[in-house]
Write a protein that holds these residues in place. Structure first.
Motif, PDB file in Angstrom:
ATOM      1  N   ASN A 283      23.861  22.972 -20.915  1.00  0.00           N
ATOM      2  CA  ASN A 283      24.353  23.008 -19.532  1.00  0.00           C
ATOM      3  C   ASN A 283      23.346  23.637 -18.571  1.00  0.00           C
ATOM      4  O   ASN A 283      23.728  24.117 -17.501  1.00  0.00           O
ATOM      5  CB  ASN A 283      25.696  23.735 -19.435  1.00  0.00           C
ATOM      6  N   LYS A 284      22.061  23.624 -18.965  1.00  0.00           N
ATOM      7  CA  LYS A 284      21.025  24.262 -18.145  1.00  0.00           C
ATOM      8  C   LYS A 284      19.838  23.362 -17.829  1.00  0.00           C
ATOM      9  O   LYS A 284      19.094  23.645 -16.893  1.00  0.00           O
ATOM     10  CB  LYS A 284      20.509  25.523 -18.839  1.00  0.00           C
ATOM     11  N   VAL A 285      19.608  22.332 -18.640  1.00  0.00           N
ATOM     12  CA  VAL A 285      18.418  21.494 -18.461  1.00  0.00           C
ATOM     13  C   VAL A 285      18.822  20.020 -18.525  1.00  0.00           C
ATOM     14  O   VAL A 285      19.475  19.591 -19.474  1.00  0.00           O
ATOM     15  CB  VAL A 285      17.353  21.779 -19.550  1.00  0.00           C
ATOM     16  N   ILE A 286      18.415  19.275 -17.503  1.00  0.00           N
ATOM     17  CA  ILE A 286      18.618  17.827 -17.490  1.00  0.00           C
ATOM     18  C   ILE A 286      17.376  17.173 -18.079  1.00  0.00           C
ATOM     19  O   ILE A 286      16.253  17.515 -17.720  1.00  0.00           O
ATOM     20  CB  ILE A 286      18.843  17.319 -16.055  1.00  0.00           C
ATOM     21  N   VAL A 287      17.607  16.224 -18.984  1.00  0.00           N
ATOM     22  CA  VAL A 287      16.510  15.441 -19.558  1.00  0.00           C
ATOM     23  C   VAL A 287      16.726  13.988 -19.170  1.00  0.00           C
ATOM     24  O   VAL A 287      17.739  13.388 -19.513  1.00  0.00           O
ATOM     25  CB  VAL A 287      16.452  15.570 -21.095  1.00  0.00           C
ATOM     26  N   GLU A 288      15.781  13.449 -18.428  1.00  0.00           N
ATOM     27  CA  GLU A 288      15.803  12.051 -18.034  1.00  0.00           C
ATOM     28  C   GLU A 288      14.731  11.331 -18.851  1.00  0.00           C
ATOM     29  O   GLU A 288      13.558  11.713 -18.817  1.00  0.00           O
ATOM     30  CB  GLU A 288      15.535  11.908 -16.534  1.00  0.00           C
ATOM     31  N   ILE A 289      15.149  10.342 -19.614  1.00  0.00           N
ATOM     32  CA  ILE A 289      14.261   9.646 -20.538  1.00  0.00           C
ATOM     33  C   ILE A 289      13.845   8.313 -19.938  1.00  0.00           C
ATOM     34  O   ILE A 289      14.672   7.559 -19.426  1.00  0.00           O
ATOM     35  CB  ILE A 289      14.959   9.438 -21.893  1.00  0.00           C
ATOM     36  N   LYS A 290      12.550   8.036 -20.057  1.00  0.00           N
ATOM     37  CA  LYS A 290      11.990   6.767 -19.591  1.00  0.00           C
ATOM     38  C   LYS A 290      11.123   6.167 -20.693  1.00  0.00           C
ATOM     39  O   LYS A 290      10.619   6.874 -21.569  1.00  0.00           O
ATOM     40  CB  LYS A 290      11.135   6.961 -18.335  1.00  0.00           C
ATOM     41  N   SER A 291      10.951   4.850 -20.615  1.00  0.00           N
ATOM     42  CA  SER A 291      10.004   4.134 -21.451  1.00  0.00           C
ATOM     43  C   SER A 291       9.372   3.069 -20.560  1.00  0.00           C
ATOM     44  O   SER A 291       9.716   1.895 -20.619  1.00  0.00           O
ATOM     45  CB  SER A 291      10.711   3.513 -22.661  1.00  0.00           C
ATOM     46  N   VAL A 292       8.468   3.528 -19.706  1.00  0.00           N
ATOM     47  CA  VAL A 292       7.857   2.679 -18.683  1.00  0.00           C
ATOM     48  C   VAL A 292       6.341   2.810 -18.742  1.00  0.00           C
ATOM     49  O   VAL A 292       5.806   3.750 -19.316  1.00  0.00           O
ATOM     50  CB  VAL A 292       8.369   3.061 -17.267  1.00  0.00           C
ATOM     51  N   ASP A 293       5.652   1.845 -18.114  1.00  0.00           N
ATOM     52  CA  ASP A 293       4.188   1.889 -18.099  1.00  0.00           C
ATOM     53  C   ASP A 293       3.667   3.112 -17.365  1.00  0.00           C
ATOM     54  O   ASP A 293       2.732   3.761 -17.811  1.00  0.00           O
ATOM     55  CB  ASP A 293       3.617   0.626 -17.457  1.00  0.00           C
ATOM     56  N   THR A 294       4.300   3.421 -16.228  1.00  0.00           N
ATOM     57  CA  THR A 294       3.862   4.540 -15.399  1.00  0.00           C
ATOM     58  C   THR A 294       5.075   5.197 -14.750  1.00  0.00           C
ATOM     59  O   THR A 294       5.957   4.498 -14.254  1.00  0.00           O
ATOM     60  CB  THR A 294       2.918   4.050 -14.275  1.00  0.00           C
ATOM     61  N   ILE A 295       5.073   6.512 -14.719  1.00  0.00           N
ATOM     62  CA  ILE A 295       6.118   7.231 -13.991  1.00  0.00           C
ATOM     63  C   ILE A 295       5.860   7.030 -12.503  1.00  0.00           C
ATOM     64  O   ILE A 295       4.777   7.328 -12.005  1.00  0.00           O
ATOM     65  CB  ILE A 295       6.108   8.740 -14.330  1.00  0.00           C
ATOM     66  N   ALA A 296       6.860   6.506 -11.813  1.00  0.00           N
ATOM     67  CA  ALA A 296       6.757   6.275 -10.374  1.00  0.00           C
ATOM     68  C   ALA A 296       7.424   7.427  -9.628  1.00  0.00           C
ATOM     69  O   ALA A 296       8.191   8.197 -10.208  1.00  0.00           O
ATOM     70  CB  ALA A 296       7.435   4.952 -10.023  1.00  0.00           C
ATOM     71  N   GLU A 297       7.137   7.512  -8.361  1.00  0.00           N
ATOM     72  CA  GLU A 297       7.743   8.559  -7.534  1.00  0.00           C
ATOM     73  C   GLU A 297       9.266   8.455  -7.538  1.00  0.00           C
ATOM     74  O   GLU A 297       9.960   9.459  -7.484  1.00  0.00           O
ATOM     75  CB  GLU A 297       7.199   8.490  -6.102  1.00  0.00           C
ATOM     76  N   ILE A 298       9.797   7.241  -7.644  1.00  0.00           N
ATOM     77  CA  ILE A 298      11.242   7.065  -7.652  1.00  0.00           C
ATOM     78  C   ILE A 298      11.867   7.702  -8.896  1.00  0.00           C
ATOM     79  O   ILE A 298      12.993   8.200  -8.850  1.00  0.00           O
ATOM     80  CB  ILE A 298      11.642   5.570  -7.528  1.00  0.00           C
ATOM     81  N   HIS A 299      11.146   7.722 -10.013  1.00  0.00           N
ATOM     82  CA  HIS A 299      11.652   8.378 -11.225  1.00  0.00           C
ATOM     83  C   HIS A 299      11.758   9.889 -11.011  1.00  0.00           C
ATOM     84  O   HIS A 299      12.734  10.523 -11.430  1.00  0.00           O
ATOM     85  CB  HIS A 299      10.744   8.089 -12.424  1.00  0.00           C
ATOM     86  N   LYS A 300      10.760  10.442 -10.345  1.00  0.00           N
ATOM     87  CA  LYS A 300      10.789  11.880 -10.029  1.00  0.00           C
ATOM     88  C   LYS A 300      11.930  12.179  -9.054  1.00  0.00           C
ATOM     89  O   LYS A 300      12.648  13.170  -9.219  1.00  0.00           O
ATOM     90  CB  LYS A 300       9.454  12.322  -9.429  1.00  0.00           C
TER      91      LYS A 300
END
Length: 123
Positions: free
Chosen positions: A72-89
Motif C-alpha cells: 500500500n506504499k508503492v505503485i508499480v506500472e509495468i510496460k513492455s514497449v520499445d521506448t518509455i514515452a512521456e505519456i507512460h511517465k
C-alpha cells in the motif's frame, strides 16, 4: 517497512524476472511473474487495483487500474514497449496522485538490460 526497502525488493524481483524471461513478452506475463517474486519475498501485493477517478464531486469508474500496489506504499506500472514515452511517465504520476501514493516504479521489461528500463518516481 520503509519505501526504500520496498523499492529495492521490487527492483530485485524485477531483475530476477527479466533474467529468467528476457525481453519480448506481454506485460501480463511480467506482471504475473513479478507478483510471484514479490509475494515470495513476503511483500503484500495487490494486482490490478481499481482506481476511480473523482471529477469535481462525481466518482467515476473510468476503468483505470494499478498493475501492482505493493505494501500500500508503492505503485508499480509495468510496460513492455520499445521506448518509455512521456505519456507512460505521466500515467504513473497520475495514478500516484489519484491513489495518494508517493512512490512509483515504471518498469519496462522490453530492454536488453533491465537497469535501463526502470524509472523511480517520487512526489
Amino acid at each position: 517497512m520503509i519505501e526504500n526497502t520496498i523499492t529495492e525488493k521490487i527492483i530485485g524481483g524485477a531483475i530476477e524476472v527479466h533474467k529468467q524471461l528476457g525481453p519480448g513478452l506481454l506485460e501480463s506475463a511480467y506482471e504475473e511473474c513479478l507478483n510471484y517474486e514479490l509475494i515470495n519475498t513476503g511483500l503484500g501485493v495487490k494486482r490490478q487495483v481499481a482506481l476511480p477517478l473523482v471529477y469535481k464531486d462525481i466518482k467515476l469508474d473510468a476503468g483505470y487500474r494499478i498493475d501492482l500496489l505493493v505494501e500500500n506504499k508503492v505503485i508499480v506500472e509495468i510496460k513492455s514497449v520499445d521506448t518509455i514515452a512521456e505519456i507512460h511517465k505521466a500515467q504513473l504520476m497520475t495514478y500516484m496522485k489519484l491513489a495518494g501514493i508517493k512512490i512509483g516504479l515504471l518498469i519496462n521489461f522490453n530492454v536488453p538490460r533491465l537497469k535501463e528500463g526502470i524509472i523511480r518516481w517520487i512526489i
